[in-house]
Write a protein that holds these residues in place. Structure first.
Motif, PDB file in Angstrom:
ATOM      1  N   GLU A   1       0.761  -1.094   0.191  1.00  0.00           N
ATOM      2  CA  GLU A   1       0.043  -0.053  -0.013  1.00  0.00           C
ATOM      3  C   GLU A   1       0.912   1.205  -0.017  1.00  0.00           C
ATOM      4  OE1 GLU A   1      -3.660  -1.441   2.721  1.00  0.00           O
ATOM      5  OE2 GLU A   1      -1.927  -1.531   3.783  1.00  0.00           O
ATOM      6  N   VAL A   2       0.686   2.110  -0.748  1.00  0.00           N
ATOM      7  CA  VAL A   2       1.715   3.408  -1.169  1.00  0.00           C
ATOM      8  C   VAL A   2       0.510   4.653  -1.242  1.00  0.00           C
ATOM      9  CG1 VAL A   2       3.391   2.171  -2.170  1.00  0.00           C
ATOM     10  CG2 VAL A   2       1.664   3.112  -3.557  1.00  0.00           C
ATOM     11  N   ALA A   3       0.971   5.593  -0.721  1.00  0.00           N
ATOM     12  CA  ALA A   3       0.278   6.943  -0.837  1.00  0.00           C
ATOM     13  C   ALA A   3       1.218   8.048  -1.322  1.00  0.00           C
ATOM     14  CB  ALA A   3      -0.331   7.506   0.480  1.00  0.00           C
ATOM     15  N   ASN A   4       0.703   8.734  -2.439  1.00  0.00           N
ATOM     16  CA  ASN A   4       1.336   9.818  -2.982  1.00  0.00           C
ATOM     17  C   ASN A   4       2.867   9.610  -3.363  1.00  0.00           C
ATOM     18  OD1 ASN A   4       0.245  11.516  -0.121  1.00  0.00           O
ATOM     19  ND2 ASN A   4      -0.510  12.334  -2.152  1.00  0.00           N
TER      20      ASN A   4
ATOM     21  N   VAL B   1       3.896  -2.539   3.725  1.00  0.00           N
ATOM     22  CA  VAL B   1       3.953  -3.910   3.014  1.00  0.00           C
ATOM     23  C   VAL B   1       3.456  -5.123   4.084  1.00  0.00           C
ATOM     24  CG1 VAL B   1       5.747  -5.572   2.055  1.00  0.00           C
ATOM     25  CG2 VAL B   1       5.834  -3.497   1.491  1.00  0.00           C
ATOM     26  N   THR B   2       2.488  -5.892   3.740  1.00  0.00           N
ATOM     27  CA  THR B   2       2.037  -6.723   4.716  1.00  0.00           C
ATOM     28  C   THR B   2       2.307  -7.955   4.198  1.00  0.00           C
ATOM     29  OG1 THR B   2       0.264  -5.113   5.436  1.00  0.00           O
ATOM     30  CG2 THR B   2      -0.150  -7.513   5.860  1.00  0.00           C
TER      31      THR B   2
ATOM     32  N   GLY C   1      -0.801 -12.861  12.129  1.00  0.00           N
ATOM     33  CA  GLY C   1       0.410 -13.452  11.999  1.00  0.00           C
ATOM     34  C   GLY C   1       1.228 -12.812  10.823  1.00  0.00           C
ATOM     35  N   GLY C   2       2.402 -13.066  10.417  1.00  0.00           N
ATOM     36  CA  GLY C   2       3.231 -12.371   9.682  1.00  0.00           C
ATOM     37  C   GLY C   2       3.753 -11.108   9.828  1.00  0.00           C
ATOM     38  N   THR C   3       4.046 -10.132   9.034  1.00  0.00           N
ATOM     39  CA  THR C   3       4.698  -8.866   9.289  1.00  0.00           C
ATOM     40  C   THR C   3       4.261  -7.575   8.747  1.00  0.00           C
ATOM     41  OG1 THR C   3       6.968 -10.028   9.614  1.00  0.00           O
ATOM     42  CG2 THR C   3       6.884  -7.719   9.622  1.00  0.00           C
ATOM     43  N   VAL C   4       4.045  -6.819   9.184  1.00  0.00           N
ATOM     44  CA  VAL C   4       3.650  -5.504   8.545  1.00  0.00           C
ATOM     45  C   VAL C   4       4.726  -4.385   8.754  1.00  0.00           C
ATOM     46  CG1 VAL C   4       1.693  -3.764   8.719  1.00  0.00           C
ATOM     47  CG2 VAL C   4       1.167  -5.956   9.167  1.00  0.00           C
TER      48      VAL C   4
END
Length: 616
Positions: free
Chosen positions: A58-61, A69-70, A152-155
């Motif tokens: 997910e990105v903005a501008n 990043v998930t 679970g996982g990483t953000v």
């Protein structure tokens, strides 16, 4: 007048200082993270290395204000979080063997660099169990580790990139340009990992729009790779590309290479990978150019997606800050593998041309969009049917007088004298010649339009090349050898190619330090400027790692001879001549494109023709 050096202070003796850790990280950030796309690349590669099979970006501008990043990878424990942010801390190598690298990342610089120039937050939960935890870094300063909510996982969330170095923000491009760069990075990584699902979302201005999505692919290697490339590069690429699978001395090359008639005006459709890592290496680009050199003009570029797989110890990936370049232990083997396998695949394709040629032809036939046309009703009146029947009835007495000549002077129709056997050939049977240049042939499923001059030019060119390969290139000995002074380094580089140049008719010998004597030149080239040719060869060696200058010039002469020796436009051909040309095209490799990469024929299926008349 002497100008003071601004890099040297006014003290008598420069003082050696130990740089602060934050400054070191910011310098590393300039090497590893040049722009938001670089940050996305590093974070997504970490997610892939963690074993994730679904990754959301997910990105903005354009990534300037937000990159998130998930992944659903293995995650990290609370003890791992501060260590992951330490410089040169990594779980991917132990440092004992820098040549045996099987992961995307291995230096342990990315997270530390990102944390020094942005606001970084990492939230992770280990797959081994336990609760999720989070840690934040702002301008290099770490927060305490706190519990968090995560299944679970990483953000990894990066906000306000380069806020700690505001001067860097001035060098970034527009939000749209940065978003395009991020999309390109994600697409390249998606091609490298067909089994991983990728989703790219644009969160600018409060929106949540998916700009790219690729679901995980299943099946064998080629099916999964082909499906993923179809998603990223389009179905047209897969339909007009040739599968490549070759191996030489333990190095394997797989992927897809497009037909020459599916070429591009720039090199943007060239995707090269080494052990799954996207690279932009001049050795590979030079090999690709050499493989297509005989089929495309200089201003056209092939479309390919090629993957080189070799043992990690035979390639060094630690030669570029962004790992975009590699160095092979045996570059000649790799180059030979690419050139030979691509040329073999193109030869196996025979006379085939890309299907997009027909699409372009149909597009040229389509009228400009305008108001909707009102057609006659499906059930016409009885009066209309009676009038149509009377109009189609044969005229009484038409045969008594001379038949009017409706055929244009530039069109000749051949009688249908065969039993249908010739229409079963791939290029069918000749039925007409129009404008004394285009052959109309009928196939079982449609029709073919052939440019007789371009097609015969390619056939003559291929024949000349075969003769040159069998008999060699004749040399013209110079009455007085031409002495060229180039320097020691350039002289040594040319002498390494002396045997290859001699096979092409260019004979060179050493003539003192840094000097070369040109003894003979290719006879087919006529008078040449030997010094200019040698310098062109050196420029190509420096740029691409290999040189095709002499071969390209010889092939250009052969192409010119083929052009003058082929069937000219404006010549009327008999039916047997046209059919003989079609049969020879079917038997000659590369006859689907002329010497400049343009198509020599257009095939229209019956369904395509019916679409033109609205019969579908």
């Amino acid at each position: 007048m002497a100008f003071p050096d601004p890099k040297i202070s006014g003290v008598a003796r420069p003082v050696i200082r130990q740089l602060d850790e934050t400054v070191v990280n910011r310098i590393a950030a300039g090497e590893v993270v040049e722009r938001p796309a670089s940050a996305v690349k590093e974070l997504v590669e970490n997610a892939i290395d963690s074993g994730a099979d679904r990754i959301t970006i997910e990105v903005a501008n354009g990534g300037k204000t937000l990159i998130r990043v998930t992944d659903n990878g293995c995650g990290m424990t609370p003890a791992d979080l501060p260590l992951a942010l330490a410089r040169h801390a990594t779980s991917k190598i132990d440092g004992t063997d820098l040549l045996n690298i099987n992961s995307f990342g291995f230096r342990g610089e990315a997270l530390a660099s990102l944390g020094s120039v942005g606001r970084l937050v990492i939230t992770s939960r280990s797959e081994a169990g336990g609760d999720a935890h989070t840690i934040a870094v702002t301008g290099g300063r770490h927060s305490v580790i706190r519990p968090a909510a995560l299944s679970g996982g990483t953000v990894v969330e990066l906000r306000d990139l380069f806020f700690a170095t505001p001067a860097r923000l001035k060098f970034l491009r527009t939000d749209r340009a940065e978003m395009q760069a991020i999309t390109e990075v994600v697409k390249r990584l998606a091609m490298a990992e067909p089994a991983v699902g990728f989703t790219l979302r644009d969160m600018s201005d409060g929106q949540n729009r998916a700009t790219f999505r690729a679901d995980p692919e299943n099946g064998d290697l080629f099916n999964a790779l082909g499906a993923r490339l179809g998603q990223v590069m389009g179905r047209d690429f897969i339909e007009n590309a040739l599968p490549i699978d070759a191996e030489r001395e333990g190095i394997r090359l797989i992927g897809y290479a497009a037909l020459p008639t599916y070429s591009r005006g720039s090199a943007t459709a060239q995707y090269l990978f080494v052990n799954g890592r996207p690279v932009k290496d001049k050795l590979l680009v030079g090999a690709l150019r050499g493989a297509y050199a005989d089929f495309l003009s200089r201003d056209r570029h092939p479309a390919v997606a090629l993957f080189v797989d070799c043992p990690p110890e035979r390639v060094d990936v630690n030669v570029h800050p962004a790992k975009a370049e590699v160095r092979f232990r045996e570059p000649g083997v790799v180059r030979g593998l690419i050139v030979s396998s691509l040329r073999h695949a193109l030869a196996e394709a025979g006379h085939r041309a890309s299907s997009t040629v027909a699409e372009a032809t149909l597009g040229a036939f389509r009228p400009e969009p305008g108001p909707a046309r009102v057609y006659q009703m499906d059930r016409p009146s009885q009066g209309s049917l009676r009038a149509a029947r009377d109009w189609q009835a044969p005229a009484i007495g038409f045969a008594e007088g001379p038949a009017p000549d409706f055929s244009p002077t530039a069109a000749r129709v051949e009688p249908i004298g065969d039993d249908g056997e010739t229409t079963r050939h791939p290029l069918g049977a000749a039925r007409a010649q129009v404008h004394e240049n285009y052959i109309i042939a009928q196939t079982e499923t449609g029709m073919v339009i052939v440019d007789q001059h371009a097609a015969h030019e390619r056939l003559v060119y291929e024949k000349l090349k075969r003769q040159m390969a069998e008999n060699g290139v004749a040399s013209q000995a110079l009455l007085i050898p031409e002495i060229v002074t180039l320097g020691a380094h350039d002289t040594a580089a040319l002498m390494e190619l002396a045997d290859d140049l001699a096979r092409l008719g260019l004979v060179v010998e050493p003539f003192g330090p840094g000097t070369i004597a040109v003894q003979a030149t290719p006879a087919i080239l006529g008078p040449v400027n030997a010094e200019a040719m040698l310098r062109d060869i050196l420029d190509e060696l420096d740029d691409l790692g290999e040189s095709l200058t002499v071969q390209a010039r010889i092939e250009a002469i052969l192409s010119r001879v083929a052009c003058h020796g082929s069937i000219r436009s404006g010549r009327q051909m008999r039916a047997e001549e046209m059919n003989a040309l079609l049969r020879e095209m079917e038997a000659t490799p590369h006859s689907g494109q002329c010497n400049h990469g343009r198509p020599t024929y257009v095939e229209l299926k019956l369904s395509d023709i019916e679409r033109l008349f609205g019969r579908t």
